[in-house]
Design an enzyme around this catalytic site. Structure first.
Site, PDB file in Angstrom:
ATOM      1  N   SER A   9      -5.956   3.007  48.885  1.00 21.73           N
ATOM      2  CA  SER A   9      -5.258   1.715  48.847  1.00 21.73           C
ATOM      3  C   SER A   9      -6.171   0.682  48.171  1.00 21.73           C
ATOM      4  CB  SER A   9      -4.860   1.307  50.269  1.00 21.73           C
ATOM      5  OG  SER A   9      -4.061   0.150  50.261  1.00 21.73           O
ATOM      6  N   HIS A  35      -1.578   3.311  46.932  1.00 23.70           N
ATOM      7  CA  HIS A  35      -0.655   2.194  47.131  1.00 23.70           C
ATOM      8  C   HIS A  35      -0.701   1.302  45.896  1.00 23.70           C
ATOM      9  CE1 HIS A  35      -1.690   2.617  51.693  1.00 23.70           C
ATOM     10  NE2 HIS A  35      -0.822   3.544  51.300  1.00 23.70           N
ATOM     11  N   ASP A 128      -2.831   3.640  57.050  1.00 19.69           N
ATOM     12  CA  ASP A 128      -2.046   4.708  56.427  1.00 19.69           C
ATOM     13  C   ASP A 128      -2.966   5.893  56.110  1.00 19.69           C
ATOM     14  OD1 ASP A 128       0.261   5.911  55.368  1.00 19.69           O
ATOM     15  OD2 ASP A 128      -0.252   5.267  53.339  1.00 19.69           O
TER      16      ASP A 128
END
Lengths: 183, 135
Positions: A9, A35, A128
């Site tokens: 991310s 992401h 996540d």
């Protein structure tokens, strides 16, 4: 088949560029779940194609994993596996506030004697990938996190570390070396 | 190039935009990048950033978080709401070294997180990398 899932991310792209610089076409299928917005995906993939010798592919859905290929999950899509080797894209609800979600991809794998699984969580906000990495460990994968001290943002690898007895904590250079060590 | 005096010059131009209410930071970053082969846009507020985007700016954005009016996160939310999140790489550019986890819902739009003070060489290398990536 060797299958590596990399979850990443905020702060992850610069690490991914470092990791894949000079990486040859290794006998491994690598899937990156980063992401990012959909409009950035193709540029991210193009940059990785410049840096590594792997075949960089943005899947459209239906592709079967192949060694020597680096798959970039397109933004705004979840990537799930069918039969552990075929990639399917879904625009279902965001998970952990994001689409693609690392957890969704990792949790779609199942134990499969044909494959050796590997999972890595890199820099990022939130958690996540923590559940996904824990699940991968349970189904026999070797799992790693980026050393939080080398992360722009530590919370994603730290969340994974709290949930999972990871095999190793690796610096970006060690991740690079791990990938090229795969025979 | 100081586009802050000529907003229309930003139409469809790719480059670097620094969004910060601190004039010293804007000056420093502008000085660092003034000889690079891409334009540098200076926005003093979230609103000014949105104005540049509405006029067609594409490229790399260094976004301060704590600003009067729209803060950095609110500005990103507005970028998303207005469907301006195309061909952009946004990095937070902040003195806060630990991000606010209540802003998880915006993380997919934030590529990087650069803390101030910064090493000039590192910032230049990173921005060059992202500009190259945007091609």
């Amino acid at each position: 088949m060797n299958i590596l899932i990399i979850g990443s991310s905020t702060g992850g792209p610069r690490v991914i560029f470092d990791i894949f610089t000079g990486i040859p076409a290794v006998p491994m299928a690598i899937v990156i779940v980063q992401h990012m917005p959909e409009s950035t995906t193709s540029r991210f993939a193009r940059r990785l194609a410049q840096l590594s010798s792997m075949d960089v592919i943005v899947p459209k859905g239906g592709e079967v994993l192949k060694h020597g290929s680096l798959y970039i999950t397109p933004g705004d899509n979840h990537l799930i596996f069918k039969n552990n080797d075929t990639m399917v894209l879904e625009k279902s609800e965001k998970v952990n506030f994001v689409r693609p979600s690392v957890d969704v991809t990792m949790l779609s794998l199942s134990p499969d004697p044909r494959h050796s699984y590997y999972g890595i969580i890199l820099s990022g906000m939130g958690s996540d990938g923590a559940q996904g990495l824990s699940y991968m460990k349970k189904i026999g994968a070797q799992v790693f996190i980026q050393d939080p001290d080398t992360c722009t943002i530590k919370s994603m690898p730290e969340a994974a570390f709290r949930l999972t007895d990871v095999d190793r904590v690796l610096s970006p250079e060690e991740i690079h070396n791990f990938i090229i060590s795969i025979k | 190039m100081d586009p802050s005096t000529d907003p229309e010059s930003s139409r469809s131009i790719s480059g670097l935009m620094v969004v910060d209410d601190d004039e010293d930071i804007l000056f420093t970053v502008h000085s660092l990048f003034r000889k690079r082969p891409f334009p540098v846009f200076l926005a003093h507020s979230g609103k000014e950033c949105l104005d540049y985007l509405e006029k067609g700016f594409k490229g790399v954005i260094l976004m301060d978080i704590m600003m009067p009016g729209l803060d950095g996160w609110e500005t990103i939310q507005e970028i998303v709401n207005r469907d301006l999140m195309h061909d952009l790489i946004i990095s937070m550019f902040t003195a806060k070294d630990v991000p606010d986890t209540t802003l998880d819902h915006l993380k997919e739009y934030v590529f990087d997180y650069i803390t101030k003070p910064f090493e000039p060489e590192n910032l230049i290398a990173l921005v060059d990398d992202y500009i190259t990536m945007l091609g």
